[in-house]
Design a protein around this motif. Structure first.
Motif, PDB file in Angstrom:
ATOM      1  N   PHE A  23      22.009  61.451 -23.451  1.00  0.00           N
ATOM      2  CA  PHE A  23      21.182  61.010 -24.363  1.00  0.00           C
ATOM      3  C   PHE A  23      20.314  61.850 -25.996  1.00  0.00           C
ATOM      4  CE2 PHE A  23      21.794  55.877 -23.646  1.00  0.00           C
ATOM      5  CZ  PHE A  23      22.261  56.320 -22.559  1.00  0.00           C
ATOM      6  N   LYS A  24      20.816  62.167 -27.104  1.00  0.00           N
ATOM      7  CA  LYS A  24      20.462  62.621 -27.880  1.00  0.00           C
ATOM      8  C   LYS A  24      19.148  61.949 -28.656  1.00  0.00           C
ATOM      9  CE  LYS A  24      24.189  62.205 -30.532  1.00  0.00           C
ATOM     10  NZ  LYS A  24      24.927  62.513 -31.609  1.00  0.00           N
ATOM     11  N   VAL A  25      18.022  63.025 -29.032  1.00  0.00           N
ATOM     12  CA  VAL A  25      16.624  62.629 -29.605  1.00  0.00           C
ATOM     13  C   VAL A  25      16.994  63.588 -31.422  1.00  0.00           C
ATOM     14  CG1 VAL A  25      14.572  62.665 -30.005  1.00  0.00           C
ATOM     15  CG2 VAL A  25      15.335  62.411 -27.626  1.00  0.00           C
ATOM     16  N   LEU A  26      17.097  62.363 -32.153  1.00  0.00           N
ATOM     17  CA  LEU A  26      17.404  63.225 -33.847  1.00  0.00           C
ATOM     18  C   LEU A  26      15.835  62.220 -34.411  1.00  0.00           C
ATOM     19  CD1 LEU A  26      20.103  61.320 -32.752  1.00  0.00           C
ATOM     20  CD2 LEU A  26      20.883  63.123 -34.861  1.00  0.00           C
ATOM     21  N   LEU A  27      15.244  63.392 -35.135  1.00  0.00           N
ATOM     22  CA  LEU A  27      14.478  62.934 -36.051  1.00  0.00           C
ATOM     23  C   LEU A  27      15.510  62.663 -38.030  1.00  0.00           C
ATOM     24  CD1 LEU A  27      12.242  65.949 -36.015  1.00  0.00           C
ATOM     25  CD2 LEU A  27      11.668  63.220 -34.968  1.00  0.00           C
ATOM     26  N   LEU A  28      14.516  61.830 -38.557  1.00  0.00           N
ATOM     27  CA  LEU A  28      15.977  60.901 -39.144  1.00  0.00           C
ATOM     28  C   LEU A  28      14.499  62.230 -40.658  1.00  0.00           C
ATOM     29  CD1 LEU A  28      16.297  56.813 -38.857  1.00  0.00           C
ATOM     30  CD2 LEU A  28      17.667  59.555 -38.143  1.00  0.00           C
ATOM     31  N   ASN A  29      15.215  62.914 -41.822  1.00  0.00           N
ATOM     32  CA  ASN A  29      14.647  63.017 -43.270  1.00  0.00           C
ATOM     33  C   ASN A  29      13.537  61.905 -43.857  1.00  0.00           C
ATOM     34  OD1 ASN A  29      13.078  64.441 -44.978  1.00  0.00           O
ATOM     35  ND2 ASN A  29      14.691  64.495 -45.994  1.00  0.00           N
ATOM     36  N   ILE A  75      14.129  59.749 -20.447  1.00  0.00           N
ATOM     37  CA  ILE A  75      12.895  61.339 -20.642  1.00  0.00           C
ATOM     38  C   ILE A  75      13.274  60.515 -22.381  1.00  0.00           C
ATOM     39  CG2 ILE A  75      12.963  63.439 -21.306  1.00  0.00           C
ATOM     40  CD1 ILE A  75      13.652  63.589 -18.214  1.00  0.00           C
ATOM     41  N   ALA A  76      14.515  61.022 -22.916  1.00  0.00           N
ATOM     42  CA  ALA A  76      14.873  60.388 -24.323  1.00  0.00           C
ATOM     43  C   ALA A  76      13.741  59.801 -24.895  1.00  0.00           C
ATOM     44  CB  ALA A  76      16.247  60.765 -24.507  1.00  0.00           C
ATOM     45  N   GLU A  77      14.196  58.124 -23.864  1.00  0.00           N
ATOM     46  CA  GLU A  77      13.045  57.021 -24.622  1.00  0.00           C
ATOM     47  C   GLU A  77      11.463  57.889 -24.630  1.00  0.00           C
ATOM     48  OE1 GLU A  77      14.555  53.509 -22.753  1.00  0.00           O
ATOM     49  OE2 GLU A  77      15.975  54.086 -24.147  1.00  0.00           O
ATOM     50  N   THR A  78      11.257  58.268 -23.596  1.00  0.00           N
ATOM     51  CA  THR A  78       9.482  58.225 -23.304  1.00  0.00           C
ATOM     52  C   THR A  78       9.491  59.422 -25.034  1.00  0.00           C
ATOM     53  OG1 THR A  78       9.734  58.091 -21.108  1.00  0.00           O
ATOM     54  CG2 THR A  78       8.076  60.386 -22.583  1.00  0.00           C
ATOM     55  N   LYS A  79      10.432  60.929 -24.995  1.00  0.00           N
ATOM     56  CA  LYS A  79      10.321  61.976 -26.247  1.00  0.00           C
ATOM     57  C   LYS A  79      10.056  60.731 -27.548  1.00  0.00           C
ATOM     58  CE  LYS A  79      11.482  65.965 -23.554  1.00  0.00           C
ATOM     59  NZ  LYS A  79       9.988  66.491 -23.800  1.00  0.00           N
ATOM     60  N   MET A  80      10.690  59.941 -28.019  1.00  0.00           N
ATOM     61  CA  MET A  80      10.897  59.254 -29.024  1.00  0.00           C
ATOM     62  C   MET A  80       9.554  58.479 -29.342  1.00  0.00           C
ATOM     63  SD  MET A  80      13.766  56.469 -30.020  1.00  0.00           S
ATOM     64  CE  MET A  80      12.991  54.801 -29.042  1.00  0.00           C
ATOM     65  N   ASN A  81       9.346  58.061 -28.830  1.00  0.00           N
ATOM     66  CA  ASN A  81       7.931  57.301 -28.357  1.00  0.00           C
ATOM     67  C   ASN A  81       6.877  57.634 -28.959  1.00  0.00           C
ATOM     68  OD1 ASN A  81       8.923  54.763 -28.018  1.00  0.00           O
ATOM     69  ND2 ASN A  81       9.213  54.794 -25.948  1.00  0.00           N
TER      70      ASN A  81
END
Ligand code: TYC
Length: 101
Positions: A23-29, A75-81
C-alpha cells in the motif's frame, strides 16, 4: 496396461512464497502547512534524508500529491495515522492517505 480409473492426476500443491499486498502512503498538498513542517514529517515518519524529503515535498506541492513510501497495509495505516496525529497536534491541516499500490 491401462491406468486404474482412480489414479486421478492431482496437480501438486507448490508452496509459493507469497509477498504481502503493498500500500502507498501519500501526502496531499494544501495551502497552509509550512514546507519545513512537511519536510520534517517525511524525514521522521518515512526515514528519508533531508534531500529526499525535500524532493518529495516539492512534488506534492507542485503536483498535488506524492508517494512517501510503500508498505504492507498495517504499517502503511500506522504511518498515515502517525502523520495525521502529529500534524493535528501542530495545528496543520496536512492530509495523508493510503492507497492500494
Ligand atoms: N503548499 C504548501 C505551502 O505552500 C506546502 C505543502 C507541501 C503543504 C506539501 C502540504 O503535503 C504538502 N506552504
Amino acid at each position: 496396461n491401462k491406468p486404474h480409473e482412480n489414479d486421478i492426476a492431482l496437480k501438486p500443491e507448490v508452496a509459493k512464497p507469497k509477498l504481502p499486498p503493498m500500500f502507498k502512503v501519500l501526502l496531499l498538498n494544501d495551502d497552509y502547512t509550512p514546507m519545513e513542517f512537511v519536510i520534517e514529517v517525511i524525514e521522521r515518519f518515512f526515514n528519508k534524508s533531508r534531500e529526499q524529503a525535500t524532493q518529495i515535498m516539492l512534488k506534492v506541492h507542485t503536483e498535488g500529491a506524492g508517494i512517501c513510501g510503500i508498505y504492507p497495509q498495517d504499517i502503511a495505516e500506522t504511518k498515515m495515522n502517525q502523520v495525521v496525529s502529529y500534524a493535528r497536534q501542530s495545528q496543520h491541516p496536512l492530509q495523508c492517505i493510503v492507497e492500494m499500490a
